[in-house]
Design an enzyme around this catalytic site. Structure first.
Site: not given
Ligand code: DGT
Length: 204
Positions: A81
C-alpha cells in the site's frame, strides 16, 4: 524466469496494474488475486486514531494480504500500500479529473513523500514487511502545463495516489525525485527481491 525450481507459489494480492507490471518486468512468476478491502474505511480509522503513516500503510497491506492468504496457506502472498503525505496531510487516488487537478495544484512547488508498505504472508501470518519512503519535489508548473498534462494522461491518473504517473510525461512535473523508480510506481523492488531470494523464491 529467475525462479528457483522449489520456489513456493507466489501471489500478488493487488488490483494495481502498476504493481503487476513492475513485478512482471522484474522476472518474477506470480499469480494475481484482487482482495476486496475497504481501504478508505481503514485509512479513516487510522487517521482518527493518529496512527503513523508508515504503520497505516502496513495495516492496509496486511488487510489485503490476509484476505488472500486465508484460503492459500501454502502460497507466498505479497501485498503493498502506498500513501502520499505532504506537510502531514494524506492524499488519496483522485475520484475524478477535477479532483486530480485540485490535488496536483495542491502539490506543485512543494515536497511530498510516497510511503510504501509491503508485507508477505505465508502459513496464515506475516513473514516479512518493509516500509520504503520516496522523497518527491514538484516544480511550480503553470496551469497551462497542468491543463496539457491532464488532457494528455486523462483517466489513467485516477489509479495513482499522487494523481500523476512518473513514467512518461509525468516526469515533467518534478524538480527532483528520490529513491527507486519502482518504489514510486508502488512496489519497491530492491527490498522485495532481497526477501524473495532469502525466502528461496528467486535464484541467489
Ligand atoms: N503507473 C503509476 N502508478 C503509480 C505511480 N505512483 C503511484 N502509483 C499507483 C500505484 C498504486 O496502484 C497506487 C497506490 O494506491 P494503493 O497503494 O492504494 O494501491 P491500489 O489501490 O491502486 O492497488 P492495490 O491496493 O494494490 O490493489 O498508485 C506512478 O508514478 N505511476
Amino acid at each position: 524466469m529467475m525462479m528457483r525450481p522449489d520456489a513456493p507459489h507466489v501471489v500478488l494480492a493487488s488490483g494495481s496494474a502498476s504493481r503487476r507490471a513492475v513485478l512482471q518486468a522484474a522476472g518474477v512468476a506470480f499469480e494475481i488475486a484482487t482482495p476486496q478491502v475497504d481501504e478508505a474505511a481503514i485509512k479513516d480509522a487510522c487517521r482518527a486514531e493518529d496512527v503513523p503513516v508508515a504503520d497505516t500503510a502496513l495495516i492496509l497491506a496486511d488487510a489485503k494480504a490476509s484476505r488472500i492468504a486465508r484460503t492459500r496457506p501454502d502460497d507466498l502472498v505479497i501485498a503493498a500500500d502506498q500513501m502520499l503525505v505532504c506537510d502531514g496531510a494524506w492524499y488519496d487516488k483522485p475520484a475524478d479529473m477535477e479532483a486530480a487537478r485540485v490535488q496536483l495544484q495542491a502539490l506543485r512547488g512543494r515536497k511530498h513523500e510516497l510511503v510504501s508498505g509491503m508485507v508477505a504472508w505465508r502459513g496464515g501470518h506475516r513473514v516479512w514487511q518493509d516500509v520504503t519512503v520516496s522523497p518527491m519535489e514538484m516544480r511550480d508548473f503553470s496551469d497551462e502545463f497542468l491543463d496539457a498534462y491532464l488532457a494528455l494522461e486523462g483517466p489513467t491518473l485516477l489509479g495513482s495516489v499522487g494523481a500523476y504517473r512518473l513514467e512518461g510525461p509525468g516526469v515533467q512535473l518534478f524538480a527532483r525525485v528520490g529513491g527507486e523508480h519502482s518504489a514510486i510506481l508502488g512496489l519497491p523492488l530492491m527490498p522485495l527481491l532481497r526477501f524473495l531470494r532469502q525466502h528461496h523464491v528467486l535464484l541467489d
